[in-house]
Design a protein around this motif. Structure first.
Motif, short mmCIF file in Angstrom:
data_model
loop_
_atom_site.label_atom_id
_atom_site.label_comp_id
_atom_site.label_asym_id
_atom_site.label_seq_id
_atom_site.Cartn_x
_atom_site.Cartn_y
_atom_site.Cartn_z
N THR A 1 -28.68 -13.14 -6.05
CA THR A 1 -29.71 -14.18 -6.15
C THR A 1 -29.98 -14.80 -4.78
OG1 THR A 1 -29.04 -14.68 -8.41
CG2 THR A 1 -30.35 -16.33 -7.29
N SER B 1 -32.83 -10.33 -9.03
CA SER B 1 -31.40 -10.48 -8.77
C SER B 1 -30.61 -9.39 -9.49
CB SER B 1 -30.94 -11.87 -9.22
OG SER B 1 -29.54 -12.00 -9.07
N LEU C 1 -29.74 -19.95 -13.57
CA LEU C 1 -29.58 -19.76 -12.12
C LEU C 1 -28.51 -20.68 -11.53
CD1 LEU C 1 -33.32 -19.43 -11.05
CD2 LEU C 1 -31.66 -17.60 -11.39
#
Length: 252
Positions: free
Chosen positions: A36, A24, A134
């Motif tokens: 991402t 990413s 994330l």
């Protein structure tokens, strides 16, 4: 017991998280805040490309089963009083044709760990004892860890997010409908219409692709994105493979 807290699984998730974060970051200069999400799309495409040989074997097996349907019905008629002998004769028939009645399950089984991993990466608050970075990643302003149902419960409702989910779910619904039509076009003659119960079961199973739509509405956006790309790939792949097998049969 939490499966994700088991040491080997937690270590695997941590490695997957680090890999996603690394890729990413590498793509960030090109795709910005959506890097991402782009990694998820690329991983999905690579996975499905690797599964093409299995998909080809699956479609070939479907055509084999279509061709063997009359013989299978005859075996069922002849040995219905002896289930053990029926199973043995059925296995012998599949072996002679070098086919497997379970071939259609392989792509789904192989994808299950990937979907589970994507789900865990974007739903767990921590991975292997560390905060999950994330969860802060976004696509179109929607966190990848947010589901469609969770978005519906926000106040006020985030309309750009609803439009994003609506577009993804619409693609999944469209591919499910087209997949059902494709299956009916090529394999409806296999259903033994003389057996109403079997016909009703086959008709019910033909709606199974729409279960993906239900699943996609409750999982995080990251998993919904994966399912959207994967189902679209499946539809195109199976359409091309059906065309390649249909004119010449499974022996080509």
């Amino acid at each position: 017991m939490d499966l994700y807290s088991v040491a080997p699984v937690a270590a695997l998730l941590q490695a997957a998280s680090a890999a996603v974060t690394t890729f990413s970051s590498a793509l960030a200069p090109i795709s910005g805040a959506s890097s991402t999400a782009l990694v998820i799309v690329l991983v999905t495409l690579l996975l499905r490309a690797g599964l093409v040989p299995i998909g080809r074997a699956q479609v070939r097996a479907e055509f084999v089963r279509r061709r063997l349907a009359p013989k299978l019905r005859e075996l069922q008629r002849r040995y219905r009083a002896d289930p053990e002998l029926l199973n043995r004769r059925t296995a012998e028939l599949y072996a002679a044709e070098k086919a497997s009645p379970l071939a259609g399950c392989l792509p789904t089984l192989l994808q299950a760990p990937i979907v589970s991993t994507v789900y865990a990466l974007f739903v767990l608050a921590s991975i292997n004892g560390h905060p999950n970075p994330l969860l802060a990643q976004e696509l179109g302003g929607v966190p990848l860890g947010t589901s469609f149902l969770a978005l519906l419960g926000t106040t006020p409702v985030f309309w750009p997010g609803l439009m994003l989910f609506g577009a993804l779910l619409a693609v999944i619904a469209l591919t499910a409908g087209l997949s059902r039509r494709l299956a009916a076009r090529y394999f409806s003659p296999v259903v033994p219409t003389a057996r109403p119960a079997a016909a009703r079961l086959a008709a019910t199973l033909s709606w199974l692709p729409f279960l993906t739509l239900v699943f996609a509405s409750v999982v995080p956006l990251a998993a919904t994105l994966y399912l959207t790309v994967s189902t679209a790939w499946t539809l195109v792949e199976r359409g091309l493979l059906h065309r390649s097998f249909a004119p010449t049969g499974p022996g080509s």
